[in-house]
Scaffold this active site. Structure first.
Site, mmCIF file in Angstrom:
data_model
loop_
_atom_site.group_PDB
_atom_site.id
_atom_site.type_symbol
_atom_site.label_atom_id
_atom_site.label_comp_id
_atom_site.label_asym_id
_atom_site.label_seq_id
_atom_site.Cartn_x
_atom_site.Cartn_y
_atom_site.Cartn_z
ATOM 1 C CE1 TYR A 1 -17.697 -21.884 -9.366
ATOM 2 C CE2 TYR A 1 -17.433 -19.505 -9.138
ATOM 3 C CZ TYR A 1 -17.272 -20.667 -9.877
ATOM 4 O OH TYR A 1 -16.695 -20.609 -11.101
ATOM 5 C CE LYS B 1 0.116 6.983 -1.620
ATOM 6 N NZ LYS B 1 0.872 7.047 -0.359
HETATM 7 C C1 LIG Z 1 0.155 7.981 0.446
HETATM 8 C C2 LIG Z 1 0.937 9.080 1.076
HETATM 9 C C3 LIG Z 1 0.371 10.368 1.209
HETATM 10 C C4 LIG Z 1 -1.088 10.631 0.961
HETATM 11 O O1 LIG Z 1 -1.794 10.150 2.082
HETATM 12 P P1 LIG Z 1 -3.374 10.295 2.256
HETATM 13 O O2 LIG Z 1 -3.624 9.674 3.582
HETATM 14 O O3 LIG Z 1 -3.976 9.514 1.138
HETATM 15 O O4 LIG Z 1 -3.719 11.722 2.192
HETATM 16 C C5 LIG Z 1 1.202 11.394 1.636
HETATM 17 N N1 LIG Z 1 2.501 11.164 1.950
HETATM 18 C C6 LIG Z 1 3.056 9.937 1.882
HETATM 19 C C7 LIG Z 1 4.480 9.767 2.270
HETATM 20 C C8 LIG Z 1 2.297 8.859 1.459
HETATM 21 O O5 LIG Z 1 2.843 7.637 1.427
#
Ligand SMILES: *Cc1c(COP(=O)(O)O)cnc(C)c1O
Length: 349
Positions: A244, A35
């Site tokens: 700045y 993602k």
């Molecule tokens: C983001 C997410 C993961 C991955 O989690 P990590 O801590 O990055 O390994 C797995 N399952 C769900 C439902 C998530 O939202």
């Protein structure tokens, strides 16, 4: 060229995936969470390398991400959508063969009416109260949903990065209560859950951050290196100020490098006057405020100023930089700027 270079070591991603896969045992499959553009590293490139290493299941947050990934990966892998089947997603789910993780009765209804007979999974809430069906809701719909043949039942841990936290065992017990005896493949652990041990890994794990070199996978190989070009070097006399707000004043005559990356590239303004950059391993302090496209760095102690300074490197990984910024490695990675030139190495499996 004033664009910074983000080097992404795909061999390190593959090594991290293999190490996490080994932790969960042979009977458990290891997917990959890609993602948010694989946490900023480029979902298609990362996922293609992982496919060559044997990954067959990917998770994304949104149907749009799944659609883009499908176009990059072809038909073979399964792509699960964590936000489920939202209004407006139906065509994407159908045309690009995505598997929504249904999170609520409303989504179950939408999916069964719009796309009967097509793949889906179910996300259950075991205590995090973020996504997934509550126990009562699940009890009401389970007979119908189970009859339609879900591909996966999953839930997510709220405190997996704190092994001693009581919520881990409570959620584990609840997941067993909701899913034991169903015969459907189950997924419970992300990176932190894998670290908790094999009680937590069930049939399929979903690591994200660990693949990309971040905590809580302490043994992870670092994946990214970020080199920022020096645009200009100037002598600043004692008493003069930089940047700045005139926020930094030279206590003595100094040499200041102006470097091409700023908060628009994900270097949080909270790093102002706090961060350290590295010149071939030599630490150089960021001075003054982070501005949109530039930062200023005290390089007085260097004999020669290199063409680039590094802010993510062996001396300072994503979690170390996160600690300086008061955040977590996840946020450092997912904030990595769109303007960086991403260069990939390795990944041949
Ligand atoms: C983001 C997410 C993961 C991955 O989690 P990590 O801590 O990055 O390994 C797995 N399952 C769900 C439902 C998530 O939202």
């Amino acid at each position: 060229m004033a664009s910074a270079t983000l080097q992404i070591d795909l061999d390190a991603v593959l090594a991290n995936w293999r190490a996490l896969d080994a932790l969960s045992g042979a009977a458990c499959e290891t997917a990959a969470v890609v993602k948010a553009d694989a946490y900023g590293l480029g979902a298609t490139r990362v996922a293609r390398a992982l496919m060559r290493a044997g990954v067959r299941k990917f998770f994304v947050a949104l149907a749009e991400e799944g659609a883009a990934l499908r176009q990059g990966l072809g038909e073979a892998p399964e792509i699960y959508v964590l936000s489920g089947h939202m209004a407006g997603d139906t065509e994407m789910i159908a045309d690009l063969d995505l598997t929504p993780m249904l999170n609520a009765l409303e989504q179950v209804t939408r999916h069964f009416e719009a796309l009967p007979g097509t793949p889906f999974g179910v996300q259950l809430d075991t205590g995090m109260n973020r996504l997934g069906m509550e126990a009562g809701e699940w009890a009401a719909v389970a007979p119908i949903v189970m009859g339609a043949g879900p591909k996966l039942l999953m839930s997510h841990l709220a405190c997996a990065d704190e092994p001693e936290h009581g919520a881990n065992a409570t959620q584990l017990a609840e997941f067993h209560r909701l899913t034991d005896g169903t015969g459907v493949p189950r997924s419970f652990a992300a990176t932190g859950g894998i670290m908790l041990g094999r009680e937590y890994t069930f049939d399929l794990t979903r690591p994200g951050i660990g693949l990309y070199g971040g905590a809580p996978f302490a043994a992870a190989r670092p994946v990214v290196r970020l080199s920022l070009p020096v645009v200009q070097v100037r002598e600043v006399l004692a008493g003069e100020t930089v940047g700045y707000g005139c926020a930094w004043r030279a206590a003595e005559d100094s040499r200041i490098a102006t470097v091409a990356a700023g908060y628009a590239d994900g270097l949080a303004r909270a790093l102002s006057a706090k961060a350290t950059l590295f010149a071939d391993g030599t630490p150089c302090p960021l001075v003054g405020r982070v501005s949109m496209d530039l930062i200023t760095v005290d390089v007085t102690q260097l004999e020669t100023v290199p063409d680039t300074l590094e802010i993510l490197c062996p001396e300072q990984g994503v979690d170390a930089l996160a600690a300086v910024a008061g955040t977590i490695g996840y946020e450092i990675l997912t904030s990595l700027g769109a303007r960086y030139t991403r260069r990939y190495a390795g990944g041949a499996a």
